[in-house]
Scaffold this motif. Structure first.
Motif, PDB file in Angstrom:
ATOM      1  N   MET A   1      71.625  26.533   8.632  1.00  0.00           N
ATOM      2  CA  MET A   1      71.132  25.812   7.459  1.00  0.00           C
ATOM      3  C   MET A   1      69.895  24.979   7.797  1.00  0.00           C
ATOM      4  O   MET A   1      68.986  24.869   6.972  1.00  0.00           O
ATOM      5  CB  MET A   1      72.238  24.940   6.855  1.00  0.00           C
ATOM      6  CG  MET A   1      73.375  25.755   6.254  1.00  0.00           C
ATOM      7  SD  MET A   1      72.828  26.973   5.047  1.00  0.00           S
ATOM      8  CE  MET A   1      72.254  25.934   3.720  1.00  0.00           C
ATOM      9  N   LEU A   2      69.837  24.405   8.996  1.00  0.00           N
ATOM     10  CA  LEU A   2      68.633  23.673   9.414  1.00  0.00           C
ATOM     11  C   LEU A   2      67.446  24.623   9.549  1.00  0.00           C
ATOM     12  O   LEU A   2      66.334  24.303   9.123  1.00  0.00           O
ATOM     13  CB  LEU A   2      68.876  22.947  10.737  1.00  0.00           C
ATOM     14  CG  LEU A   2      69.674  21.657  10.646  1.00  0.00           C
ATOM     15  CD1 LEU A   2      70.006  21.132  12.035  1.00  0.00           C
ATOM     16  CD2 LEU A   2      68.930  20.613   9.852  1.00  0.00           C
ATOM     17  N   MET A   3      67.689  25.781  10.125  1.00  0.00           N
ATOM     18  CA  MET A   3      66.620  26.768  10.283  1.00  0.00           C
ATOM     19  C   MET A   3      66.165  27.298   8.922  1.00  0.00           C
ATOM     20  O   MET A   3      64.982  27.558   8.715  1.00  0.00           O
ATOM     21  CB  MET A   3      67.088  27.926  11.166  1.00  0.00           C
ATOM     22  CG  MET A   3      67.339  27.525  12.610  1.00  0.00           C
ATOM     23  SD  MET A   3      68.157  28.820  13.558  1.00  0.00           S
ATOM     24  CE  MET A   3      66.737  29.838  13.978  1.00  0.00           C
ATOM     25  N   ALA A   4      67.106  27.443   7.988  1.00  0.00           N
ATOM     26  CA  ALA A   4      66.798  28.012   6.669  1.00  0.00           C
ATOM     27  C   ALA A   4      65.873  27.111   5.858  1.00  0.00           C
ATOM     28  O   ALA A   4      65.240  27.579   4.911  1.00  0.00           O
ATOM     29  CB  ALA A   4      68.084  28.275   5.895  1.00  0.00           C
ATOM     30  N   ARG A   5      65.787  25.858   6.212  1.00  0.00           N
ATOM     31  CA  ARG A   5      64.876  24.957   5.501  1.00  0.00           C
ATOM     32  C   ARG A   5      63.416  25.328   5.709  1.00  0.00           C
ATOM     33  O   ARG A   5      62.576  25.025   4.870  1.00  0.00           O
ATOM     34  CB  ARG A   5      65.092  23.514   5.961  1.00  0.00           C
ATOM     35  CG  ARG A   5      66.467  22.995   5.632  1.00  0.00           C
ATOM     36  CD  ARG A   5      66.662  21.649   6.217  1.00  0.00           C
ATOM     37  NE  ARG A   5      66.386  20.653   5.187  1.00  0.00           N
ATOM     38  CZ  ARG A   5      66.369  19.365   5.400  1.00  0.00           C
ATOM     39  NH1 ARG A   5      66.561  18.905   6.607  1.00  0.00           N
ATOM     40  NH2 ARG A   5      66.144  18.536   4.418  1.00  0.00           N
TER      41      ARG A   5
END
Length: 158
Positions: A66-70
């Motif tokens: 989810m952090l990478m998806a930002r």
């Protein structure tokens, strides 16, 4: 004496993908009790605190995704972590759906445009302006290609 909610029948081995250890893929394997639910009578794996049901990933792995998806495309994330992009999309959709369920959309009664721009007769946004411009450029490109056949092999065609 506390009433029994579930009766444990046996255990089943389950594995979850975890954060990599340097360049090595890591997993977490544990024996999880299979329980019979008194409400429905079905056998199912007991939920565990380190992962949501049937995801196949630990919560730390999902948090990293989810952090990478930002700031990254899902296909890029999938390549970096060595998973299929469909599995990454499931994680993203799970948390986005969860966040949307918490939103109170019926409370929104009017848009800001109506409240702040009471005399406005026309409004537009950057996306739709660019869409109109791109459609016009494509139309000119097609017209030029019809009038000038030598443009067909140049990669300028629309």
């Amino acid at each position: 004496m506390r009433p029994k909610r579930h009766e444990s029948l046996c255990t089943s081995e389950a594995t979850w993908r975890h954060l990599n250890f340097f360049q090595h893929e890591a997993g977490l394997t544990a024996r999880v009790p299979r329980i019979s639910s008194p409400e429905c009578g079905l056998l199912k794996l007991q939920s565990v605190p380190r992962a949501y049901r049937d995801s196949g990933f630990t919560l730390l792995f999902e948090a990293m995704i989810m952090l990478m998806a930002r700031s990254m495309a899902v296909k890029t994330i999938a390549t970096i972590v060595g998973e299929h992009d469909t599995r990454i999309w499931r994680i993203v959709h799970h948390y986005v759906d969860q966040a949307r369920a918490k939103e109170d959309y019926p409370a929104v009664t009017s848009s800001g445009i109506g409240s702040y721009f009471v005399n406005a007769q026309l409004s537009c946004d950057k996306f739709h302006v660019m869409q109109i411009i791109n459609n016009a450029v494509d139309e000119v490109r097609r017209q030029e290609q019809k009038e000038r056949p030598e443009l067909k092999k140049t990669g300028i065609s629309g």
